[in-house]
Design an enzyme around this catalytic site. Structure first.
Site, PDB file in Angstrom:
ATOM      1  N   ASP A 121       0.849  -1.192   0.000  1.00 60.03           N
ATOM      2  CA  ASP A 121       0.000   0.000   0.000  1.00 60.03           C
ATOM      3  C   ASP A 121       0.889   1.249   0.000  1.00 60.03           C
ATOM      4  O   ASP A 121       1.877   1.315   0.736  1.00 60.03           O
ATOM      5  CB  ASP A 121      -0.893  -0.039   1.254  1.00 60.03           C
ATOM      6  CG  ASP A 121      -2.043   0.954   1.205  1.00 60.03           C
ATOM      7  OD1 ASP A 121      -1.778   2.163   1.010  1.00 60.03           O
ATOM      8  OD2 ASP A 121      -3.194   0.536   1.378  1.00 60.03           O
ATOM      9  N   ASN A 153     -12.960  -3.183   3.490  1.00 64.01           N
ATOM     10  CA  ASN A 153     -13.990  -2.147   3.534  1.00 64.01           C
ATOM     11  C   ASN A 153     -14.942  -2.260   2.350  1.00 64.01           C
ATOM     12  O   ASN A 153     -14.499  -2.465   1.212  1.00 64.01           O
ATOM     13  CB  ASN A 153     -13.333  -0.757   3.502  1.00 64.01           C
ATOM     14  CG  ASN A 153     -12.392  -0.532   4.679  1.00 64.01           C
ATOM     15  OD1 ASN A 153     -12.652  -1.014   5.780  1.00 64.01           O
ATOM     16  ND2 ASN A 153     -11.301   0.183   4.452  1.00 64.01           N
ATOM     17  N   GLN A 213     -14.412   2.635   2.271  1.00 63.99           N
ATOM     18  CA  GLN A 213     -13.884   2.196   0.973  1.00 63.99           C
ATOM     19  C   GLN A 213     -13.653   3.417   0.087  1.00 63.99           C
ATOM     20  O   GLN A 213     -14.547   4.254  -0.069  1.00 63.99           O
ATOM     21  CB  GLN A 213     -14.854   1.220   0.284  1.00 63.99           C
ATOM     22  CG  GLN A 213     -14.283   0.620  -0.998  1.00 63.99           C
ATOM     23  CD  GLN A 213     -15.198  -0.425  -1.647  1.00 63.99           C
ATOM     24  OE1 GLN A 213     -16.351  -0.568  -1.263  1.00 63.99           O
ATOM     25  NE2 GLN A 213     -14.667  -1.124  -2.624  1.00 63.99           N
ATOM     26  N   HIS A 233     -10.681  -5.353  -2.343  1.00 65.40           N
ATOM     27  CA  HIS A 233      -9.314  -5.599  -1.864  1.00 65.40           C
ATOM     28  C   HIS A 233      -9.346  -5.943  -0.379  1.00 65.40           C
ATOM     29  O   HIS A 233     -10.256  -5.532   0.340  1.00 65.40           O
ATOM     30  CB  HIS A 233      -8.388  -4.401  -2.121  1.00 65.40           C
ATOM     31  CG  HIS A 233      -8.939  -3.103  -1.636  1.00 65.40           C
ATOM     32  ND1 HIS A 233      -9.874  -2.383  -2.336  1.00 65.40           N
ATOM     33  CD2 HIS A 233      -8.693  -2.392  -0.516  1.00 65.40           C
ATOM     34  CE1 HIS A 233     -10.181  -1.288  -1.680  1.00 65.40           C
ATOM     35  NE2 HIS A 233      -9.491  -1.270  -0.557  1.00 65.40           N
ATOM     36  N   HIS A 283      -7.036  -5.574   3.035  1.00 62.72           N
ATOM     37  CA  HIS A 283      -5.869  -4.957   3.664  1.00 62.72           C
ATOM     38  C   HIS A 283      -5.181  -5.968   4.575  1.00 62.72           C
ATOM     39  O   HIS A 283      -5.840  -6.574   5.441  1.00 62.72           O
ATOM     40  CB  HIS A 283      -6.289  -3.772   4.542  1.00 62.72           C
ATOM     41  CG  HIS A 283      -6.832  -2.596   3.804  1.00 62.72           C
ATOM     42  ND1 HIS A 283      -6.050  -1.524   3.449  1.00 62.72           N
ATOM     43  CD2 HIS A 283      -8.073  -2.325   3.349  1.00 62.72           C
ATOM     44  CE1 HIS A 283      -6.799  -0.626   2.820  1.00 62.72           C
ATOM     45  NE2 HIS A 283      -8.035  -1.082   2.747  1.00 62.72           N
TER      46      HIS A 283
HETATM   47  P1  AMP Z   1      -9.870   1.478   0.931  1.00 60.17           P
HETATM   48  O1  AMP Z   1      -9.979   2.766   1.695  1.00 60.17           O
HETATM   49  O2  AMP Z   1     -10.239   0.263   1.740  1.00 60.17           O
HETATM   50  O3  AMP Z   1     -10.621   1.545  -0.375  1.00 60.17           O
HETATM   51  O4  AMP Z   1      -8.332   1.287   0.628  1.00 60.17           O
HETATM   52  C1  AMP Z   1      -7.682   1.848  -0.444  1.00 60.17           C
HETATM   53  C2  AMP Z   1      -6.208   1.732  -0.161  1.00 60.17           C
HETATM   54  O5  AMP Z   1      -5.515   1.787  -1.390  1.00 60.17           O
HETATM   55  C3  AMP Z   1      -5.625   2.838   0.721  1.00 60.17           C
HETATM   56  O6  AMP Z   1      -4.990   2.234   1.834  1.00 60.17           O
HETATM   57  C4  AMP Z   1      -4.638   3.550  -0.196  1.00 60.17           C
HETATM   58  O7  AMP Z   1      -3.484   3.965   0.499  1.00 60.17           O
HETATM   59  C5  AMP Z   1      -4.312   2.476  -1.210  1.00 60.17           C
HETATM   60  N1  AMP Z   1      -3.938   2.942  -2.536  1.00 60.17           N
HETATM   61  C6  AMP Z   1      -4.599   3.812  -3.322  1.00 60.17           C
HETATM   62  N2  AMP Z   1      -3.984   3.939  -4.507  1.00 60.17           N
HETATM   63  C7  AMP Z   1      -2.908   3.112  -4.482  1.00 60.17           C
HETATM   64  C8  AMP Z   1      -1.868   2.788  -5.400  1.00 60.17           C
HETATM   65  N3  AMP Z   1      -1.804   3.358  -6.619  1.00 60.17           N
HETATM   66  N4  AMP Z   1      -0.927   1.895  -5.034  1.00 60.17           N
HETATM   67  C9  AMP Z   1      -0.984   1.318  -3.804  1.00 60.17           C
HETATM   68  N5  AMP Z   1      -1.939   1.580  -2.890  1.00 60.17           N
HETATM   69  C10 AMP Z   1      -2.884   2.467  -3.213  1.00 60.17           C
END
Ligand code: AMP
Ligand code: ZN
Length: 137
Positions: free
Chosen positions: A32, A88, A95, A101, A103
């Site tokens: 992440d 999420n 989300q 995805h 975590h």
């Molecule tokens: P969520 O809030 O559960 O949708 O999680 C999205 C996650 O994706 C967050 O922890 C972000 O830091 C991560 N994220 C967003 N864009 C990228 C990216 N390009 N590469 C890696 N992680 C990302």
């Protein structure tokens, strides 16, 4: 199916580079970019499913078996003190990327993070009412 407008589709399928720590024909696991703790990773399916409700059962079982495998490996390699698995669904649940995805969040003593919730205090009748609603009675 892939979604041309979805960044996680592009990352999962290698069109956008990522720090990959695992890959097979169905999933890519990446670090992440905004980690809650050192080693925070995301399990991404290579097909587009917006959330858990859309994820087919066989993908769901594979995803959570992979979560266990990755958590075990990271626990050994990163010497974690604990581990959170977070998933999420929906804006209200936090989300922000609408491609399913999981975590994987390694935890360390004194990492300064707080992943949790404020416990409610329902009455027995309130709990019973929720139980009836979920059971459809
Ligand atoms: P969520 O809030 O559960 O949708 O999680 C999205 C996650 O994706 C967050 O922890 C972000 O830091 C991560 N994220 C967003 N864009 C990228 C990216 N390009 N590469 C890696 N992680 C990302
Ligand atoms: Zn996608």
């Amino acid at each position: 199916m892939k979604d041309d407008n979805c960044i996680f589709c592009k990352i999962a399928n290698g069109q956008i580079p990522s720090k990959t720590i695992y890959e097979d024909d169905r999933f890519r696991v990446i670090l992440d970019l905004g980690p809650a703790a050192r080693g925070h990773a995301l399990i991404l399916p290579k097909e587009h499913f917006a959330n858990l409700y859309e994820l087919p059962e066989d993908w769901t079982s594979d995803a959570f078996i992979l979560a266990r495998k990755m958590a075990t490996q990271m626990q050994q390699k990163l010497h974690t003190d604990g581990f959170n698995i977070v998933q999420n669904n929906g804006i209200v649940a936090g989300q922000t990327v609408f491609h399913f995805h999981i975590h994987l969040i390694p935890r360390y003593e004194n990492d300064g993070q707080k992943i949790g919730w404020k416990p409610g205090k329902p009455t027995d009748e309130e709990l019973a009412q929720v139980q009836r609603e979920i059971l459809g009675e």
